[in-house]
Design an enzyme around this catalytic site. Structure first.
Site, PDB file in Angstrom:
ATOM      1  N   HIS A 125       0.855  -1.029   0.054  1.00 14.36           N
ATOM      2  CA  HIS A 125       0.010  -0.204  -0.017  1.00 14.36           C
ATOM      3  C   HIS A 125       1.573   1.703   0.544  1.00 14.36           C
ATOM      4  O   HIS A 125       0.240   2.144  -0.466  1.00 14.36           O
ATOM      5  CB  HIS A 125      -0.968   0.041   1.405  1.00 14.36           C
ATOM      6  CG  HIS A 125      -2.111  -1.241   1.042  1.00 14.36           C
ATOM      7  ND1 HIS A 125      -2.686  -1.242   0.004  1.00 14.36           N
ATOM      8  CD2 HIS A 125      -2.116  -1.831   1.653  1.00 14.36           C
ATOM      9  CE1 HIS A 125      -3.548  -2.238   0.705  1.00 14.36           C
ATOM     10  NE2 HIS A 125      -3.476  -2.636   1.339  1.00 14.36           N
TER      11      HIS A 125
ATOM     12  N   ASP B 278      -2.898 -10.190  -2.870  1.00 12.35           N
ATOM     13  CA  ASP B 278      -3.359 -10.237  -1.025  1.00 12.35           C
ATOM     14  C   ASP B 278      -4.776  -9.623  -1.533  1.00 12.35           C
ATOM     15  O   ASP B 278      -5.006  -9.187  -2.653  1.00 12.35           O
ATOM     16  CB  ASP B 278      -2.340  -9.149  -0.972  1.00 12.35           C
ATOM     17  CG  ASP B 278      -2.770  -8.348   0.443  1.00 12.35           C
ATOM     18  OD1 ASP B 278      -2.251  -8.647   1.588  1.00 12.35           O
ATOM     19  OD2 ASP B 278      -4.242  -8.081   0.249  1.00 12.35           O
TER      20      ASP B 278
ATOM     21  N   HIS C 273      -6.536  -7.125  -0.557  1.00  9.10           N
ATOM     22  CA  HIS C 273      -6.342  -5.447  -0.513  1.00  9.10           C
ATOM     23  C   HIS C 273      -5.193  -5.407  -2.417  1.00  9.10           C
ATOM     24  O   HIS C 273      -4.599  -5.878  -1.971  1.00  9.10           O
ATOM     25  CB  HIS C 273      -5.999  -4.752   0.599  1.00  9.10           C
ATOM     26  CG  HIS C 273      -6.902  -5.198   1.583  1.00  9.10           C
ATOM     27  ND1 HIS C 273      -6.831  -6.282   2.537  1.00  9.10           N
ATOM     28  CD2 HIS C 273      -7.982  -4.668   2.391  1.00  9.10           C
ATOM     29  CE1 HIS C 273      -7.074  -6.623   3.978  1.00  9.10           C
ATOM     30  NE2 HIS C 273      -8.438  -5.118   3.773  1.00  9.10           N
TER      31      HIS C 273
HETATM   32  N1  LIG Z   1     -12.464  -1.906   8.402  1.00 12.37           N
HETATM   33  C1  LIG Z   1     -11.138  -3.059   7.502  1.00 12.37           C
HETATM   34  C2  LIG Z   1     -10.114  -1.735   7.770  1.00 12.37           C
HETATM   35  C3  LIG Z   1      -8.897  -1.401   6.555  1.00 12.37           C
HETATM   36  N2  LIG Z   1      -7.449  -1.062   7.395  1.00 12.37           N
HETATM   37  C4  LIG Z   1      -6.859  -1.294   6.457  1.00 12.37           C
HETATM   38  C5  LIG Z   1      -6.429  -2.332   5.843  1.00 12.37           C
HETATM   39  C6  LIG Z   1      -5.125  -3.078   5.636  1.00 12.37           C
HETATM   40  C7  LIG Z   1      -4.965  -3.316   4.755  1.00 12.37           C
HETATM   41  C8  LIG Z   1      -3.350  -4.641   4.635  1.00 12.37           C
HETATM   42  S1  LIG Z   1      -2.900  -5.400   3.023  1.00 12.37           S
HETATM   43 ZN   LIG Z   2      -4.436  -6.932   2.437  1.00 10.75          ZN
END
Ligand SMILES: NCCCNCCCCCS
Ligand SMILES: [Zn+2]
Length: 343
Positions: free
Chosen positions: A159, A195, A197
């Site tokens: 990220h 991943d 995300h």
């Molecule tokens: N309610 C979900 C909050 C997400 N917050 C960041 C998630 C980062 C994932 C990294 S792989």
């Molecule tokens: Zn993630």
């Protein structure tokens, strides 16, 4: 398969992150790496070695100097204000606010942050540079002829963009490794992000380039973090047009849908003619993950590893997400063992 690991990861241990309107204990904890290391050792995957120090030059090949200097000095400047709590931003430079870098650490923290879940602490700089060293040492081993290497990188990286941190990430370990592979003679490098995300940082870093192919399979940003990047129509720009592939899937998508997207991604990597593959290995696609919504079961990660081995490419795995701490070790080790069995 060789594993690169540094105990310095323990120095990144935020107290809390803002989720659903309340400060909750961080999901990205040192225990994640402990469980992965234990599983790697239990499976007798191969040697576990300490990364070589690479200094800031390879990090600066990917990250903006102002951002790197901010990370390096943030904690000392934050505590000089009399604070000892985690350094978290209180606002963002949002649309139509001036895109100028504030002088003071509190304003810079807002400027260089994507979210309020990525606390800077006393040990963040040391932990983040050690994770980048793990990825860089892994890349160095691939250049030296190793077929596959695992960088047990914590804090994660996908990220983080050239000039901002977020999603528990500070340095984009996978992007730093991909750039190092390019700098040491690999002509074409593919970065595959599995991943849950979207790897917004990695996409941003390589979006205008045709020498690094970026592909990501992830929860649809229309409903899932990071919300503002990761749509299928993002195909790259300028020189990089056609070298970015996003496979957003609806939250709750079934395993066969996920593997269909993986096969499409693998086909693109084969077509690209990559000389090496960097895998942003997040295992928060696991059905039991507390902050994600896919359905992979632990055996599916073995299948994932085997599919990746089918590309027959020198491969560097960089650990990203995965927040079901109990199963994370088996899920990650299954990918690596599944890969080895087919390599
Ligand atoms: N309610 C979900 C909050 C997400 N917050 C960041 C998630 C980062 C994932 C990294 S792989
Ligand atoms: Zn993630």
């Amino acid at each position: 398969m060789l594993t690169l690991y540094s105990d310095s990861h323990r120095l990144q241990h935020g107290r809390s992150e803002l989720i659903d309107g309340t400060l909750k204990p961080c999901f990205e904890t040192p225990s994640r790496a402990d469980m992965v290391l234990a599983a790697v050792r239990e499976r007798d995957l191969g040697d576990v070695i300490h990364p070589r120090r690479h200094g800031l030059a390879p990090i600066l090949r990917v990250h903006d100097e102002g951002y790197v200097r901010f990370l390096e000095t943030a904690w000392q400047r934050w505590t000089a204000l009399g604070r000892d709590c985690d350094a978290l931003p209180k606002m963002w430079q949002i649309r139509r606010l001036r895109e100028t870098v504030p002088e003071q650490v509190e304003g810079q923290l807002c400027y260089y942050s994507m979210d309020c879940g990525t606390p800077i602490t006393a040990g963040t700089w040391q932990a983040a540079t050690a994770a980048a060293d793990a990825a860089l040492t892994g890349a160095e081993r691939l250049i030296g002829g190793e077929r596959a290497v695992f960088a047990l990188t914590r804090p994660p990286g996908h990220h983080a963009a050239s000039d901002y941190c977020g999603g528990y990430c500070f340095f984009n370990n996978a992007a730093i490794a991909a750039q190092a592979l390019r700098d040491h003679g690999m002509r074409r490098v593919a970065v595959l992000d599995v991943d849950y995300h979207h790897g917004n940082g990695t996409q941003d870093i390589f979006y205008r380039r045709s020498d690094v192919l970026f592909l990501s399979i992830h929860g649809d940003p229309r409903t899932e973090y990071p919300f503002f990047l990761g749509h299928a129509d993002e195909k790259g720009e300028d020189e990089g047009l056609g070298y970015n592939f996003n496979f957003p899937l609806a939250a709750g998508s079934c395993v066969s849908t996920w593997f269909f997207a993986l096969d499409c991604a693998l086909e693109q990597i084969a077509r690209f003619g990559a000389d090496a593959l960097v895998v942003s290995l997040g295992v928060d696609t696991f059905r039991g993950d507390p902050i994600s919504r896919f359905q992979l079961e632990t055996p599916d990660f073995t299948t994932l590893g085997a599919r990746l081995a089918g590309l027959k490419l020198p491969t560097l795995f960089c650990l990203e997400g995965g927040y079901a701490v109990g199963p994370i070790g088996d899920n990650v080790a299954n990918v690596l063992c599944g890969f080895e069995a087919r390599a």
